[in-house]
Enzyme design. Structure first.
Site, PDB file in Angstrom:
ATOM      1  N   CYS A 118       0.877  -1.169   0.000  1.00 52.37           N
ATOM      2  CA  CYS A 118       0.000   0.000   0.000  1.00 52.37           C
ATOM      3  C   CYS A 118       0.908   1.211   0.000  1.00 52.37           C
ATOM      4  CB  CYS A 118      -0.918   0.019   1.229  1.00 52.37           C
ATOM      5  SG  CYS A 118      -1.924   1.533   1.316  1.00 52.37           S
ATOM      6  N   CYS A 121      -0.573   4.304   2.542  1.00 53.97           N
ATOM      7  CA  CYS A 121      -0.505   4.176   4.003  1.00 53.97           C
ATOM      8  C   CYS A 121      -0.319   2.720   4.370  1.00 53.97           C
ATOM      9  CB  CYS A 121      -1.726   4.796   4.661  1.00 53.97           C
ATOM     10  SG  CYS A 121      -3.294   4.174   4.018  1.00 53.97           S
ATOM     11  N   CYS A 123      -3.215   0.138   3.827  1.00 55.51           N
ATOM     12  CA  CYS A 123      -4.417  -0.618   3.467  1.00 55.51           C
ATOM     13  C   CYS A 123      -4.047  -2.094   3.302  1.00 55.51           C
ATOM     14  CB  CYS A 123      -5.022  -0.064   2.183  1.00 55.51           C
ATOM     15  SG  CYS A 123      -5.660   1.615   2.355  1.00 55.51           S
TER      16      CYS A 123
END
Length: 221
Positions: A118, A121, A123
Site C-alpha cells: 500500500c 498508508c 491498506c
C-alpha cells in the site's frame, strides 16, 4: 477512507488509542485516531461500535488466509470462484469482509509472482489476515517495493527467477489484495489441514513463497 486501523484499549467515552507496544503510531494512525474521536464527539458512531469492529479484527489472522489457500489448492471449482468473486468465495469459508472495501486475489503462476503493497498508508485485508506487520506499514517497504521489487523480495530471502515477471499490486481503501501462492511440488495427496501449515502471512502478501518443511518438521497430516 480506511477501516479501523491499529488501536488498543480505551476507557470512558474516548475512542481507542494507538497500541504503543508496536512502536510509535504512523501519521495515518494518528489521523485515524483523530477522526475516530471526532466521529464519537459528533455522535456519528459510539465507542462501543468502534470497539466491536476492533474485536472482530482481533479474531482474524493469517490462519484464515491459509485455510482459504489450502481450499483453493485442493478444489479447482473453489479456486475459480475465489478468483472471479472473492467476496462470495470467502463467505463460503465463513469469512465476512464487511462493506468498507472489496477484496481481490492475485494468483501466482510459474510466469508471474505477485507482491502486495500500500503505497499511500497501510491498506491491508485485515478482515482476512488480521493486523498487518510493522514492516508492511513502513515507508521503506511502501516506497521501495514499487521501485525495486526483486531487491526487496531478496531481502526477505525470496529470490524470483529472472524469467518470472514480478507484479506489484497497490492495495487501496477500495480494493485490498492478497496473494494466492503457487502450491509447492511434492504436496500431492496432502490434506488441506497439512497444506495450511505451508502458508504463512508473508506468502499471502507475496514476500515469501510456500516451502516444504525441513527434515524432522512436524506438520498435521
Amino acid at each position: 477512507m480506511h477501516d479501523a486501523h491499529d488501536h488498543g484499549d480505551h476507557d470512558h467515552h474516548a475512542p481507542p488509542q494507538p497500541d504503543h507496544d508496536r512502536g510509535p503510531a504512523t501519521p495515518y494512525e494518528v489521523l485515524a485516531t483523530a477522526l475516530a474521536e471526532l466521529m464519537v464527539e459528533k455522535g456519528v458512531v459510539g465507542p462501543e461500535e468502534i470497539r466491536a469492529q476492533m474485536e472482530v479484527i482481533d479474531t482474524r489472522s493469517p490462519a484464515l488466509g491459509a485455510r482459504v489457500v489450502a481450499r483453493a489448492w485442493t478444489d479447482d471449482g473453489y479456486r475459480e470462484r475465489l478468483l472471479s468473486g472473492t467476496r462470495e468465495a470467502l463467505a463460503e469459508m465463513g469469512v465476512d469482509i464487511g462493506s468498507l472495501a472489496e477484496y481481490r486475489v492475485v494468483e501466482n503462476t510459474p510466469e508471474v509472482h505477485n507482491v502486495v503493497v500500500c503505497t499511500l498508508c497501510s491498506c491491508y485485508p485485515k478482515m482476512l489476515l488480521g493486523i498487518p506487520p510493522a514492516w508492511y506499514k513502513s515507508l521503506a517497504y511502501r516506497s521501495r517495493t514499487v521501485r525495486d521489487p526483486r531487491g526487496v523480495l531478496a531481502e526477505f530471502g525470496t529470490h524470483i527467477a529472472e524469467g518470472t515477471e514480478v507484479r506489484v499490486h497497490d492495495s487501496t481503501a477500495e480494493i485490498r489484495c492478497f496473494v494466492l501462492p503457487l502450491r509447492p511440488p511434492g504436496t500431492e495427496g496432502w490434506s488441506p489441514e497439512r497444506l495450511e501449515g505451508l502458508v504463512t502471512r508473508d506468502c499471502l502478501i507475496g514476500t515469501a513463497v510456500p516451502a516444504l518443511p525441513g527434515p524432522g518438521a512436524n506438520l498435521t497430516t
